[in-house]
Each structure stands twice: as structure tokens, then as C-alpha cells.
Write a protein that holds these residues in place. Structure first.
Motif, mmCIF file in Angstrom:
data_model
loop_
_atom_site.group_PDB
_atom_site.id
_atom_site.type_symbol
_atom_site.label_atom_id
_atom_site.label_comp_id
_atom_site.label_asym_id
_atom_site.label_seq_id
_atom_site.Cartn_x
_atom_site.Cartn_y
_atom_site.Cartn_z
ATOM 1 N N PRO A 113 0.566 -1.101 0.211
ATOM 2 C CA PRO A 113 -0.502 0.025 0.228
ATOM 3 C C PRO A 113 0.925 1.197 -0.327
ATOM 4 O O PRO A 113 0.218 2.031 -0.123
ATOM 5 N N THR A 114 2.124 1.271 0.147
ATOM 6 C CA THR A 114 3.239 2.290 0.499
ATOM 7 C C THR A 114 4.494 1.459 -0.471
ATOM 8 O O THR A 114 4.994 0.930 0.106
ATOM 9 N N VAL A 115 5.031 2.273 -1.028
ATOM 10 C CA VAL A 115 6.020 1.918 -1.723
ATOM 11 C C VAL A 115 7.026 3.441 -1.175
ATOM 12 O O VAL A 115 6.617 4.310 -2.600
ATOM 13 N N GLY A 116 7.455 3.230 -0.706
ATOM 14 C CA GLY A 116 8.567 4.678 -0.589
ATOM 15 C C GLY A 116 8.210 5.935 -0.430
ATOM 16 O O GLY A 116 7.113 5.700 0.346
ATOM 17 N N SER A 117 7.781 6.811 -1.266
ATOM 18 C CA SER A 117 6.239 8.164 -1.167
ATOM 19 C C SER A 117 5.230 8.225 -1.190
ATOM 20 O O SER A 117 4.841 8.891 -1.400
ATOM 21 N N LEU A 118 5.035 6.853 -1.856
ATOM 22 C CA LEU A 118 3.999 7.017 -2.893
ATOM 23 C C LEU A 118 3.257 5.887 -1.786
ATOM 24 O O LEU A 118 3.712 5.035 -1.486
ATOM 25 N N ARG A 119 1.643 6.515 -2.544
ATOM 26 C CA ARG A 119 1.076 5.522 -1.887
ATOM 27 C C ARG A 119 0.308 5.065 -2.839
ATOM 28 O O ARG A 119 0.205 5.607 -4.439
ATOM 29 N N THR A 120 -0.172 3.377 -2.907
ATOM 30 C CA THR A 120 -0.502 3.002 -4.251
ATOM 31 C C THR A 120 -1.729 2.078 -4.060
ATOM 32 O O THR A 120 -1.887 1.517 -3.033
ATOM 33 N N GLU A 121 -2.155 1.698 -5.069
ATOM 34 C CA GLU A 121 -3.397 0.631 -4.940
ATOM 35 C C GLU A 121 -3.243 -0.298 -6.167
ATOM 36 O O GLU A 121 -3.496 0.354 -7.435
ATOM 37 N N ALA A 146 4.383 -0.702 -22.745
ATOM 38 C CA ALA A 146 4.799 -0.462 -21.794
ATOM 39 C C ALA A 146 5.148 0.588 -21.570
ATOM 40 O O ALA A 146 5.231 1.176 -22.465
ATOM 41 N N LEU A 147 4.509 1.118 -20.236
ATOM 42 C CA LEU A 147 4.892 2.864 -19.468
ATOM 43 C C LEU A 147 6.031 2.707 -17.532
ATOM 44 O O LEU A 147 5.075 2.065 -16.650
ATOM 45 N N LEU A 148 7.074 3.070 -17.942
ATOM 46 C CA LEU A 148 7.720 3.485 -16.833
ATOM 47 C C LEU A 148 7.774 4.680 -16.937
ATOM 48 O O LEU A 148 7.802 5.570 -17.474
ATOM 49 N N ALA A 149 7.697 4.829 -15.080
ATOM 50 C CA ALA A 149 7.403 5.994 -13.978
ATOM 51 C C ALA A 149 8.412 5.945 -13.091
ATOM 52 O O ALA A 149 9.146 4.873 -12.759
ATOM 53 N N GLN A 150 9.253 7.019 -12.532
ATOM 54 C CA GLN A 150 10.251 6.725 -12.037
ATOM 55 C C GLN A 150 9.731 8.817 -10.896
ATOM 56 O O GLN A 150 8.996 9.357 -11.451
ATOM 57 N N ALA A 151 9.090 8.544 -9.622
ATOM 58 C CA ALA A 151 8.667 9.841 -8.811
ATOM 59 C C ALA A 151 10.454 10.029 -8.065
ATOM 60 O O ALA A 151 10.683 9.025 -7.039
ATOM 61 N N ARG A 152 10.765 11.079 -7.887
ATOM 62 C CA ARG A 152 11.356 11.791 -6.620
ATOM 63 C C ARG A 152 10.774 12.361 -7.093
ATOM 64 O O ARG A 152 10.925 13.921 -7.458
#
Length: 402
Positions: free
Chosen positions: A132-140, A224-230
Motif C-alpha cells: 500500500p505504500t512504496v517509498g514516497s507513494l501510496r499505491t492501490e 510499456a509505461l515506465l515511471a520514476q518518482a523523485r
């Protein structure tokens, strides 16, 4: 202490078969010898085969049928010995054939159960549970599979917290079956390894392209869709994959890439623009990623699912409730069932949104004026030095389930 309970449903087909045989015998006896309906006995083993697959049921039903026929139809032997003999032979033959058919059906169901268990196990490896939480992101995340495909599809979803930020891959390998599942597994494994070792997202895409080429040659490809959150910046790299949707207080915007790339496997056939598309994800904003199975879902009139329009109508702050409402709406759109695998992935900053104020962009200066709905123009975020095309969607809001 309660004794063992009788499973009525298990014995109901046999009881129905015996009752039918008795009814036929009584009716035949009551109407006289000139109108015999005893040949209908050949249908009794089929009635006995109903219910849970058990190859013994047709044999039991056939045996009881012959016993009832002997008791009620003995007078027919002296007048119609040939027809009675044919009836007995028919009942025996139908009992044996139906028993063999039920045995084959039970064996086939067992194989399908094994396939379901195996595919679910492999699917858990290809698409490991997203925390549910990966690093700085909340995911679902929501995985949707059509029942006819036995859960064998090529969708890939992976999210990892790496030294370079939170990285995610959402992809769809073309095709169906075990071979496609193997390709999806290899793509997922490769990404999870590269996400920790390769600094540049464009090089991650290049390695994934080589993986698809090495496994499938020129006949296989994968979007494919790649994403990187900083921090607030989310870099996007789309290879033939539909762009994500940005959901915020202004509505829903489609993050159209400035330089789209071909799918993995045919990446070398098109131009690969330099740089990455970047979108700003502030507290309270959300990014909705999805596969082609969502927007390609057709209703009975052949109309695709309007994802952006439906997402704009939902007013649900809870990520799980939002995806639950969106999933329910999607399944209602395709009342006959999905025709392809589908994945919905919602990400948002893990920190709560701050109280609404007259916010300044990074680096100071005036706030960015709101972009008119439907303008389709490029939107520059101050302080990031990158652009992304935002195409806003208008939709009347409805309340989703919380």
C-alpha cells in the motif's frame, strides 16, 4: 453431538431419475400394452448424471431403471420381446456412455483446476503484490481477468522503491497463453533487477526492449509505461502504452507524451526522442495508470470504456474506494465480461494534502494560471524545466463508494 448430515443436492439427481423411471412405468402400465413408452427409459441415465460429476451415478440410475422396468413391464416380454430387448440394450448402452462422458468431464475439470492454481501461482510471481505504500507513494492496484482466459495473460505491473526513486512498470505483452505469461514473467524480472542498478530510465527501456527481442524475435512486442518518482516530479517514458491520467482539483488530465516511442520489441523501428516527460504530483494529486484492457473494454453496442470521463465523475478520497468504484463501473460497462486482461494502478503522494492556500510554484514567482478545459496545449511547470501535454477531461461528478 450432531450426526453426519445428508447432502440432499448430491442424491437429488438419482432420486429424480428413479422418480422419472417410476412415472414412466406407471403411465405405461395404466395406458395398456398398445401404447408403451418404456423406450423413454434410455433417458434416465442422463438424468442421473446431473449434479456433481460422479461416473457411478449413470450406472446406478440405469440399474434401477432396469429393475423398475422388470417389475412393471414383465407383461411386455410375451407380446413385444424385441422392443423390450432393445429397450434394455439402450439403457445399458446409455448408462455406459454417460458414465464415460462424466468421467472425462470430471478429469477435464480437474485439469482446469490445476491450471487455475498453477496460473494463479505464476501470476503471483509475474505480478507480485504491490504494498500500500512504496517509498514516497501510496499505491492501490486492481487486476481484472476475463473468465474465459483461465487467468493466462500478458499484463505486467511492478513497483519498486530504488536508490533512484520509486520506479514502476506497467506493460502488456501481446498474445495469450503460457508463452505470453513466460514473456511477461521475464519482463517483470528484468525490470525489477534493472530498477535497482540502471540509473537512467531510458536505458532501462532499452534493456527491456532487448529482452523482448531475445525471447520473441520479430514476432513479439509489448507496450510499456515506465515511471520514476523523485519528490513531486514524476518522469514518464511511454513505449506504445496509453498515457496515465492526472487527477487533481482541476479535474482529470491525460498526460500525453511529447515524444511517444514504439512498443518494446519494435523500439528500434521508430525514433526515440531524447529526454523524458515529467508531470508534477503534489499532495492531493493522483496518477491513474492502466492497460489497454481497460480502455479497450467494449459494451454490447461496441463502445469502448470512457475511462477519463468516468474517473472525472468519481468523488472518493480513499484510493481503495476509488478503484473499487471504478472497477465496478467498468464491469457494469462490459456486462458480458472483459475480453482482455486489465490492470488499474493508482498512485499518490503518501503525505496528506496541505490546507488549500495561494500556493507558489517551486522557485517562487506567480502561480500558473489554470489551463482551459479541453485546450490540449502544453503545460509548463516552473522549476522543473520540462513539459508535458495535459488534455483535460470534463465530467459531472458523482459520489463513489468510500
Amino acid at each position: 453431538m450432531d450426526g453426519p448430515t445428508l447432502d440432499v443436492r448430491h442424491h437429488l439427481p438419482t432420486a429424480l431419475a428413479v422418480a422419472t423411471a417410476l412415472a414412466i412405468a406407471v403411465f405405461d402400465h395404466a395406458t395398456g400394452l398398445g401404447r408403451s413408452i418404456l423406450p423413454l427409459y434410455v433417458l434416465i441415465p442422463v438424468i442421473g448424471a446431473a449434479g456433481p460429476a460422479d461416473p457411478r451415478r449413470p450406472l446406478w440410475a440405469g440399474g434401477l431403471t432396469l429393475l423398475i422396468g422388470e417389475v412393471f413391464g414383465h407383461a411386455n416380454w410375451s407380446i413385444r420381446p424385441f422392443s423390450m430387448g432393445a429397450m434394455i440394450a439402450g439403457v445399458v448402452a446409455m448408462s455406459v456412455i454417460t458414465s464415460l462422458a462424466v468421467r472425462l468431464l470430471a478429469r477435464q475439470r480437474g485439469r482446469l483446476r490445476d491450471l487455475d492454481e498453477t496460473s494463479q501461482t505464476v501470476r503471483g510471481i509475474v505480478q507480485p503484490p504491490v504494498p500500500p505504500t512504496v517509498g514516497s507513494l501510496r499505491t492501490e492496484v486492481r487486476y481484472l481477468t476475463p473468465p474465459s482466459d483461465r487467468h493466462i495473460g500478458g499484463d505486467v505491473c511492478s513497483v519498486s522503491d530504488t536508490p533512484f526513486g520509486v520506479r514502476l512498470l506497467l506493460g502488456d505483452v501481446a498474445g495469450r497463453g503460457v508463452s505470453t505469461l513466460h514473456s511477461a514473467a521475464e519482463l517483470s524480472y528484468t525490470f525489477r533487477d534493472l530498477a535497482w542498478t540502471e540509473e537512467h530510465l531510458s536505458l532501462v527501456a532499452a534493456h527491456l526492449h532487448s529482452t523482448v527481442l531475445r525471447r520473441g524475435g520479430k514476432e513479439e512486442f509489448a507496450t510499456a509505461l515506465l515511471a520514476q518518482a523523485r519528490g513531486p516530479a514524476v518522469e514518464l517514458l511511454a513505449c506504445g502504452h496509453p498515457p496515465p491520467l492526472l487527477l487533481n482539483g482541476s479535474g482529470v488530465s491525460e498526460c500525453v507524451p511529447a515524444g511517444p516511442r514504439p512498443p518494446l520489441g519494435v523500439l528500434h523501428l521508430g525514433e526515440s526522442p531524447n529526454g523524458l516527460d515529467t508531470v508534477r504530483l503534489d499532495p492531493g494529486d493522483r496518477l491513474l495508470f492502466y492497460t489497454n484492457g481497460v480502455t479497450g473494454a467494449l459494451n454490447e453496442r461496441g463502445e469502448p470504456y470512457p475511462l477519463a470521463e468516468r474517473a472525472a465523475r468519481l468523488e472518493t478520497e480513499d484510493p481503495a474506494g476509488f478503484l473499487d468504484a471504478l472497477q465496478a463501473d467498468l464491469l457494469a460497462h462490459v456486462a458480458g465480461g472483459l475480453g482482455d486482461d486489465a490492470v488499474l494502478l493508482l498512485v499518490q503522494p503518501a503525505i496528506a494534502a496541505a490546507p488549500t492556500q495561494a500556493a507558489e510554484p517551486d522557485g517562487g514567482g506567480a502561480a500558473v494560471p489554470p489551463e482551459p478545459l479541453g485546450s490540449g496545449t502544453r503545460h509548463r511547470r516552473p522549476g522543473l524545466g520540462v513539459t508535458v501535454r495535459l488534455r483535460r477531461q470534463r465530467g459531472s461528478r458523482i459520489a463513489g463508494k468510500a
